[in-house]
Structure formats: C-alpha cells, structure tokens
Motif scaffolding. Structure first.
Motif, PDB file in Angstrom:
ATOM      1  N   LEU A  15       0.858  -1.185   0.000  1.00  0.00           N
ATOM      2  CA  LEU A  15       0.000   0.000   0.000  1.00  0.00           C
ATOM      3  C   LEU A  15       0.893   1.234   0.000  1.00  0.00           C
ATOM      4  CD1 LEU A  15      -2.532  -1.078   2.800  1.00  0.00           C
ATOM      5  CD2 LEU A  15      -2.649  -1.514   0.326  1.00  0.00           C
ATOM      6  N   VAL A  16       0.447   2.281  -0.694  1.00  0.00           N
ATOM      7  CA  VAL A  16       1.153   3.560  -0.652  1.00  0.00           C
ATOM      8  C   VAL A  16       0.138   4.595  -0.175  1.00  0.00           C
ATOM      9  CG1 VAL A  16       2.569   5.214  -1.926  1.00  0.00           C
ATOM     10  CG2 VAL A  16       2.484   2.809  -2.654  1.00  0.00           C
ATOM     11  N   ALA A  17       0.452   5.270   0.907  1.00  0.00           N
ATOM     12  CA  ALA A  17      -0.502   6.244   1.445  1.00  0.00           C
ATOM     13  C   ALA A  17       0.243   7.318   2.200  1.00  0.00           C
ATOM     14  CB  ALA A  17      -1.498   5.546   2.380  1.00  0.00           C
ATOM     15  N   TYR A  18      -0.292   8.556   2.173  1.00  0.00           N
ATOM     16  CA  TYR A  18       0.340   9.662   2.903  1.00  0.00           C
ATOM     17  C   TYR A  18      -0.690  10.326   3.814  1.00  0.00           C
ATOM     18  CZ  TYR A  18      -1.920  13.023  -0.310  1.00  0.00           C
ATOM     19  OH  TYR A  18      -2.832  13.776  -1.019  1.00  0.00           O
ATOM     20  N   GLY A  19      -0.202  11.116   4.740  1.00  0.00           N
ATOM     21  CA  GLY A  19      -1.094  11.870   5.630  1.00  0.00           C
ATOM     22  C   GLY A  19      -1.956  10.951   6.476  1.00  0.00           C
ATOM     23  N   SER A  20      -3.125  11.414   6.837  1.00  0.00           N
ATOM     24  CA  SER A  20      -4.050  10.640   7.678  1.00  0.00           C
ATOM     25  C   SER A  20      -4.318   9.269   7.088  1.00  0.00           C
ATOM     26  CB  SER A  20      -5.405  11.344   7.771  1.00  0.00           C
ATOM     27  OG  SER A  20      -5.259  12.610   8.307  1.00  0.00           O
ATOM     28  N   THR A  21      -4.379   9.218   5.770  1.00  0.00           N
ATOM     29  CA  THR A  21      -4.725   7.972   5.096  1.00  0.00           C
ATOM     30  C   THR A  21      -3.706   6.876   5.396  1.00  0.00           C
ATOM     31  OG1 THR A  21      -5.642   9.382   3.392  1.00  0.00           O
ATOM     32  CG2 THR A  21      -5.438   7.066   2.848  1.00  0.00           C
ATOM     33  N   ALA A  22      -2.456   7.251   5.641  1.00  0.00           N
ATOM     34  CA  ALA A  22      -1.428   6.253   5.956  1.00  0.00           C
ATOM     35  C   ALA A  22      -1.766   5.535   7.261  1.00  0.00           C
ATOM     36  CB  ALA A  22      -0.055   6.915   6.042  1.00  0.00           C
ATOM     37  N   ARG A  23      -2.347   6.278   8.201  1.00  0.00           N
ATOM     38  CA  ARG A  23      -2.692   5.645   9.477  1.00  0.00           C
ATOM     39  C   ARG A  23      -3.852   4.666   9.291  1.00  0.00           C
ATOM     40  NH1 ARG A  23      -2.637  10.915  13.379  1.00  0.00           N
ATOM     41  NH2 ARG A  23      -3.165   9.444  15.031  1.00  0.00           N
ATOM     42  N   LEU A  45       3.807  -1.234   3.514  1.00  0.00           N
ATOM     43  CA  LEU A  45       3.389   0.159   3.319  1.00  0.00           C
ATOM     44  C   LEU A  45       4.573   1.031   2.931  1.00  0.00           C
ATOM     45  CD1 LEU A  45       1.098   2.416   3.766  1.00  0.00           C
ATOM     46  CD2 LEU A  45       2.128   2.702   6.032  1.00  0.00           C
ATOM     47  N   ILE A  46       4.343   1.886   1.958  1.00  0.00           N
ATOM     48  CA  ILE A  46       5.275   3.010   1.718  1.00  0.00           C
ATOM     49  C   ILE A  46       4.504   4.270   2.076  1.00  0.00           C
ATOM     50  CG2 ILE A  46       6.531   4.369  -0.012  1.00  0.00           C
ATOM     51  CD1 ILE A  46       7.019   1.764  -1.552  1.00  0.00           C
ATOM     52  N   ARG A  47       5.066   5.052   2.981  1.00  0.00           N
ATOM     53  CA  ARG A  47       4.414   6.319   3.334  1.00  0.00           C
ATOM     54  C   ARG A  47       5.310   7.473   2.879  1.00  0.00           C
ATOM     55  NH1 ARG A  47       4.034  10.241   7.591  1.00  0.00           N
ATOM     56  NH2 ARG A  47       5.562   9.236   8.952  1.00  0.00           N
ATOM     57  N   PRO A  48       4.964   8.093   1.750  1.00  0.00           N
ATOM     58  CA  PRO A  48       5.730   9.273   1.333  1.00  0.00           C
ATOM     59  C   PRO A  48       5.511  10.395   2.347  1.00  0.00           C
ATOM     60  CG  PRO A  48       4.370   8.428  -0.480  1.00  0.00           C
ATOM     61  CD  PRO A  48       3.912   7.744   0.774  1.00  0.00           C
ATOM     62  N   ILE A  49       6.598  10.996   2.799  1.00  0.00           N
ATOM     63  CA  ILE A  49       6.499  12.172   3.671  1.00  0.00           C
ATOM     64  C   ILE A  49       6.778  13.415   2.841  1.00  0.00           C
ATOM     65  CG2 ILE A  49       7.427  13.320   5.725  1.00  0.00           C
ATOM     66  CD1 ILE A  49       8.154  10.454   6.758  1.00  0.00           C
ATOM     67  N   SER A  50       7.760  13.338   1.971  1.00  0.00           N
ATOM     68  CA  SER A  50       7.921  14.414   0.991  1.00  0.00           C
ATOM     69  C   SER A  50       7.110  13.998  -0.234  1.00  0.00           C
ATOM     70  CB  SER A  50       9.394  14.599   0.625  1.00  0.00           C
ATOM     71  OG  SER A  50       9.934  13.405   0.080  1.00  0.00           O
ATOM     72  N   LEU A  51       6.193  14.862  -0.641  1.00  0.00           N
ATOM     73  CA  LEU A  51       5.389  14.545  -1.836  1.00  0.00           C
ATOM     74  C   LEU A  51       6.056  15.131  -3.073  1.00  0.00           C
ATOM     75  CD1 LEU A  51       1.740  15.054  -0.540  1.00  0.00           C
ATOM     76  CD2 LEU A  51       3.178  13.004  -0.469  1.00  0.00           C
ATOM     77  N   TRP A  52       6.720  16.289  -2.874  1.00  0.00           N
ATOM     78  CA  TRP A  52       7.669  16.761  -3.888  1.00  0.00           C
ATOM     79  C   TRP A  52       8.912  17.176  -3.146  1.00  0.00           C
ATOM     80  CZ3 TRP A  52      11.398  19.760  -5.574  1.00  0.00           C
ATOM     81  CH2 TRP A  52      11.863  19.476  -6.868  1.00  0.00           C
ATOM     82  N   PRO A  53      10.067  16.610  -3.340  1.00  0.00           N
ATOM     83  CA  PRO A  53      10.327  15.504  -4.284  1.00  0.00           C
ATOM     84  C   PRO A  53       9.700  14.189  -3.788  1.00  0.00           C
ATOM     85  CG  PRO A  53      12.306  16.045  -2.992  1.00  0.00           C
ATOM     86  CD  PRO A  53      11.305  17.071  -2.647  1.00  0.00           C
ATOM     87  N   PHE A  54       9.137  13.442  -4.720  1.00  0.00           N
ATOM     88  CA  PHE A  54       8.463  12.189  -4.374  1.00  0.00           C
ATOM     89  C   PHE A  54       9.500  11.085  -4.175  1.00  0.00           C
ATOM     90  CE2 PHE A  54       5.986   8.315  -5.221  1.00  0.00           C
ATOM     91  CZ  PHE A  54       4.852   8.565  -4.450  1.00  0.00           C
ATOM     92  N   PRO A  55       9.270  10.227  -3.180  1.00  0.00           N
ATOM     93  CA  PRO A  55      10.273   9.179  -2.895  1.00  0.00           C
ATOM     94  C   PRO A  55      10.204   7.994  -3.860  1.00  0.00           C
ATOM     95  CG  PRO A  55       8.451   9.016  -1.347  1.00  0.00           C
ATOM     96  CD  PRO A  55       8.168  10.229  -2.195  1.00  0.00           C
TER      97      PRO A  55
END
Ligand SMILES: Cc1ncc(C[n+]2csc(CCOP(=O)(O)OP(=O)(O)O)c2C)c(N)n1
Lengths: 359, 248
Positions: free
Chosen positions: A257-265, A283-293
């Motif tokens: 799963l890839v999710a950021y922000g609240s959705t990651a939880r 799970l991959i949780r991007p914290i920087s959205l730009w630059p994207f990991p």
C-alpha cells in the motif's frame, strides 16, 4: 524538554510556527483551518509579531511575499479553494526565490466542494497550479506530532533553498485533538540571526550598499533561461536531499500500500485486517510529496503481486506510484472522495479485489 | 560656485526605456527627489507594479521589489509589518491599481496602512499596447474600444482619488498632473506631503498623478500634454481632497 499537551491540530500547527520563529502571519478565513488565523491573531502580538486578516487569499499571499521579501519569517495557511487563489503568489515567490511556509489543511473539491477532509489537492501541490517551471517543496505529515516537528525544518528548508515549502495536511489532522509535545521555542539570538542571513532582503540601503532588487521579469530569453536553469539546479539538489519516506513490512509483503497523511494511518489498520486473513501487506508512506520518494519503490521485493495507491482522491498520487513502480507491478487504486474517510475494511476489500482473492 | 540644479542621487544613471513623451520618468524623478531632499533614500522600500513601470527599479536608487499584477498595496502591507519605521510606497498604473488591484488598494486604505500609493493615471494600458483602462475617457479610442469608449458598454471612467477619499483610513488624497511645469511643481509638493504623512505615521496616503501615453494615445509628445489639459483635467479635477492638519 517540552511538556506533552492535548491540542487541536490547527492550534498546534500555529503554536509550532511561532516557536519556530515565525512572527508574521497573513490569512483569510476558510474552514477547516479557521483556528489558525484565530490563534495567530491572539498570540502573535504577544511576542511582538503581526497578524493581518487579509481581504482575500490573493492579498494574503501577496502580504506574505511582502513580509518575506522584507526578511521576515512568514507563515500562511488556508484550505483548498483558498490555496487555489494563492497559486499566483506561489509561482511568483518561486521565481523571486522568496522563502515562505504554507500550510494547506485540505478539504474536498473540486470547486467549493465540501468542508470535510480531502487529499484531492495532490496535483495542485506537487504539479503546481501556478504558471511556469517551478516546484513547491511539499511535506505531508500523518499526525499532529509529525506536523509540529516538521515546522521548524520547513522554515529552514525554505530559507536554505529560497523557495516556498508547503505542508500538506488535511482537515482530519487539522481538526482532531491528540497529545503532542511542542518544540522548544528557537532562541532569540537564532531568531534575530535569521534576518542577517538574508543579504538580499529589502531593508533600506541606509545609503551604505547598492540597492537590493527582487525581481521576476526577464525580458531577454537568454536571461530567463539562465534563471530557470539556476532554479532547476536547486530542484535537482532537493531531489537528492529532501526525499523523506517511511516503509513498513516491505520485506514480507505480497502487496504494497502507498498512502500519505491521515490515510497512511488508516492503511496501517487495513494491514492488520489483511494479516488476520493471511495476506501480508507492506506500506510506503511518502512524507515528501515533492520531491516524491520514487527510490522507495526500488525496495519492493519482486514477489509482490500489486502496489495500491490509497488516497482521498481519484488516483492523483497513483501517477507517482506508477512512475516509482516502473512497470514492475500492476498498480491499483483504493479511494474515497468528497470528504469521506476511507475505512480499513474498505481498503482491505480493494486489496483483495486487486489480488483476485475471494477469501 | 553653487550648482543651481543637481541630478538626484535617487535616480540611477540609466537611460529609461520609456517612450518619448511618457511622463513616468518625471514621476519617478519627483518621488526620488522628494525622498532625497528629506534624506530618506536609504530608509525607503518601493514596490513596482506590473505595467510599463515594472522596471522602475532600474532607475530608482532604493531597495525595491516587483509585484504581481495589482497586488502592490498588499505586498507593501507585508513589508510595513516587518519594517514599521521605513518609508514604504507603491507605484502603480491604472490597469494595475484601478482594475485588477482594486481590492488591494481599497483594503490597504481601509486598514489605514501607513504606506503611500503613487497612482499613475494615463487613461490606458500602456505596456500591453493601448487597451481600454477603467480610467479611459468616454469616446477615447483604444485597441479594445476602436469606436471610442461607450458608457452603455463600459460605464464611465473611474475616479480613484474620489473613491479612496471616502475611506476613513486614507488621510491624505490629492490629484496632480504632469502636463506643465507649474503642475509638475505642484505634483512635487503633494508627493512631499504624502511622504511626510508617512514619516509622521498618520495613515494611508494616495497621490493620483495624471500622466501621458503619447504612444498609445497615437499623438505627438506635445499633443499628449494638450490632450491631458483638454480632456483629462476637466474629468479628473486637480487638487487636494484630504489632508491631515499636521501637513497642511
Ligand atoms: C495577471 C496578469 N494579467 C495581465 C497581465 C498583462 N499586463 C501587463 S501590464 C498590464 C497593464 C498595464 O497597464 P497600466 O497599469 O495602466 O500601466 P502602464 O503600462 O500604462 O504604465 C497588463 C494587463 C499580466 N502581466 N499579469
């Protein structure tokens, strides 16, 4: 060390900005972030700062540019439609290389949309709604604590890169209450040094130095191309230095799963549900959205059967998930929109559908 | 020997890009002279608009930034918060201030921002090649009103000085003109007073400066000045609309 307090997200963001040395805030009311201008109007004057209720978001971002061009540490916040109006300023701040921290407590769209949490500003934040070759640097916290911890770093990055930084939160973390440890205020001496470290700032020449000019217009194509290439060097450096992400149980995973922000939880809870049914999800949780990991995706084991973008939008981040996956895996989408939070069982059901399992 | 005239240190030794017959250059110099005479060049921050005078910072020897179209008063507001004791001004054309930037100018006045806005009213959009402005006169031919501005279609020209004067936060409002040496001298006086209003922290100041655009009006520089006298001044009466006791 600071004490742990129970705080509403929006107020914690505002307090963290003040503790990070921000003394200037310009805003226009919009739900779900109204607690921020309210807090700033009460608290900034107490520390010798300034709050201005602008007549519009166009004016708010312009005031922010003015404050920052004059050397101040400036913070603005708004929510989706207000952020849309600020795009003129974002492009302009990038071209003039003026640092600023922007918080988007995003809600459902398009248009007026609704006032419940949303993540549909992903393109707006990462692709830019303003004109020209520019990028905001975008970080997405998944908890109030993470947002608060990010704030000082956001100011430092904005000033180091001389580029606006956006914290992309959502209505959920803006409105909920969580226990949070606030950072210690930065020392006065450090705060006072911030202006001195900006030789380009407009402070008046005192007739003791050549005049400072902050400009965006380059009528000669060669000059403009040079400008853009200089900016691009910064963006390439950002891609090397500012990528932030977390991974969870990637090694055992058969689906990621890839999710950021609240959705990651929420996605992490879905992983538990899936594990109970014998499906190993990572799970991959991007914290920087730009630059994207994108490099996080290289860590996905070959045996993984699918990668699923979990987002409160119709496959906006999925584009980046596809770029990161480089065609190695099928990419699916799990989403709710309109201000509805996706639930762990809904994510689990979407995962099973993509995997083609009826269990 | 004492020189009778010296070029102000407020202007850089650059040749301007303004057209022959354009009064932007005069307006620039008046503002810089006024600041120089008061010893304020090193204490001033200016905001240039979108319009022909976006390049004002090429000529004005003070700290300056460019702005987005019409937003200069909001930008000046932000600068003012960081530098409460500097002189902060905006310099804006009529497309910039009286059209796209009406919200920003009205609310800067409404908040009583301690800034000065110099408003260059040349009754046309200069930089984009002569389109109709809110200040274009009835019957005035522009590239977007080839048969002359019609009231039924575009209303009557906007009198910004009068509008701003109705706002309590605006404490100094005057309209001046650059059509003749006598009026240029009066303009300089008004500019000086507007700066004094700021020095004394009295509130928002506004100086509307009637100006020429020979190129886009399609006339010679000399005719442009006549056109101002015959057409603009009757519709845009000169004089002070508001002034605090302290600078009278
Ligand atoms: C957002 C935006 N819209 C339109 C323009 C195009 N534009 C450049 S200058 C200008 C108007 C200039 O007219 P005015 O303010 O009267 O100043 P002048 O050039 O006559 O001095 C316009 C519309 C722009 N640069 N940005």
């Amino acid at each position: 060390m600071s004490e742990k307090v129970l705080m509403k997200g929006n107020e914690a963001f505002a307090e963290a900005a003040i503790r990070s040395g921000c003394r200037y805030y310009f805003g226009y009311p919009i739900t779900p972030q109204n607690e921020i201008p309210e807090y700033m109007s009460r608290e900034l004057p107490k520390v010798g700062g300034s709050f201005v209720q602008a007549e519009s978001e166009l004016a708010a971002i312009s005031m922010a540019y003015g404050g920052a061009v004059a050397g101040g540490r400036v913070f603005v916040s708004s929510s989706s439609p207000g952020i849309a109006l600020m795009q003129e300023g974002f492009s302009f701040l990038c071209s003039t290389e003026i640092p600023l921290v922007i918080l988007n407590v995003s809600r459902g769209g398009p248009g007026v949309g609704g006032i419940q949490p949303g993540q549909a500003d992903y393109y707006q934040a990462t692709r830019g709604g303003g004109n020209g070759d520019y990028h905001l640097i975008v970080f997405a916290p998944s908890s109030i604590q993470e947002a608060v911890d990010m704030m000082e770093m956001a100011f430092r990055v904005a000033e180091e890169y001389r580029n606006p930084v956006m914290i992309l939160a959502d209505g959920l973390i803006g409105q909920m209450m969580e226990p949070v440890v606030l950072p210690n205020p930065i020392p006065d001496a450090v705060r006072e040094g911030i202006l001195k470290a900006k030789p380009w700032a407009l402070t008046g020449t005192k007739e003791g130095r050549p005049h400072n000019v902050v400009k965006s217009l380059y009528l000669k194509p060669e000059e403009l191309e040079n400008r853009i290439m200089e900016m691009d060097l910064k963006y390439q450096k950002a891609k090397e230095q500012l990528v932030r992400y977390e991974t969870n149980r990637l090694e055992e995973a058969e689906v990621v799963l890839v999710a950021y922000g609240s959705t990651a939880r929420i996605a992490e809870e879905a992983m538990e549900l899936l594990a109970e049914e014998g499906i190993q999800a990572g799970l991959i949780r991007p914290i920087s959205l730009w630059p994207f990991p994108y490099e996080a995706f290289d860590k996905i084991p070959e045996k993984v059967k699918a990668v699923i973008s979990v987002e409160l939008s119709r496959g906006q981040m999925m584009d980046d998930v596809k770029i990161g996956s480089k065609g190695r895996f099928p990419v699916g989408l799990s989403s709710r929109v309109g201000g509805i939070l996706i639930t762990p069982p809904e994510i689990a059901a979407d995962v099973k559908k993509v995997l083609g399992v009826e269990r | 020997m004492k020189p009778v005239f010296e070029y102000t240190r407020g202007m850089l030794p650059e040749e301007t890009t303004y057209c022959p017959g354009c009064t932007h250059g005069i307006a620039h110099r008046l503002i810089m002279e006024a600041l120089d005479e008061k010893g304020l060049l090193g204490e001033t921050i200016g905001v240039a608009p979108i319009g022909c005078s976006i390049l004002a910072h090429h000529y004005m020897n003070i700290d300056m930034c460019e702005s987005t179209h019409g937003r200069a008063p909001a930008i000046a507001t932000g600068i003012r918060r960081v530098h409460p004791d500097k002189i902060v001004f905006t310099y804006q054309g009529d497309g910039d201030l009286a059209s796209i930037g009406t919200g920003e100018i009205v609310h800067a006045a409404h908040r009583g921002e301690r800034i000065t806005s110099f408003f260059i009213n040349n009754a046309i959009y200069g930089m984009t090649g002569g389109q109709m402005a809110p200040t274009s006169l009835l019957g005035q031919k522009t590239t977007t009103s080839m048969d002359g501005r019609m009231q039924e279609l575009s209303g009557k020209p906007l009198r910004m000085a009068e509008l701003i004067a109705t706002i309590d936060g605006a404490v100094f409002v005057e309209r001046v003109s650059l059509d003749s040496p006598g009026n240029v001298r009066k303009a300089k006086k008004a500019i000086r007073k507007a700066i004094e209003v700021q020095e004394k922290k009295l509130g928002f100041g506004f100086v509307e400066i009637l100006s020429s655009c020979a190129t886009n009006w399609g006339v010679t520089p000399v005719k442009a000045l006549e056109w101002m006298r015959e057409n603009m001044i009757p519709y845009y009466p000169l004089g002070n609309l508001k002034s605090p006791e302290e600078v009278k």
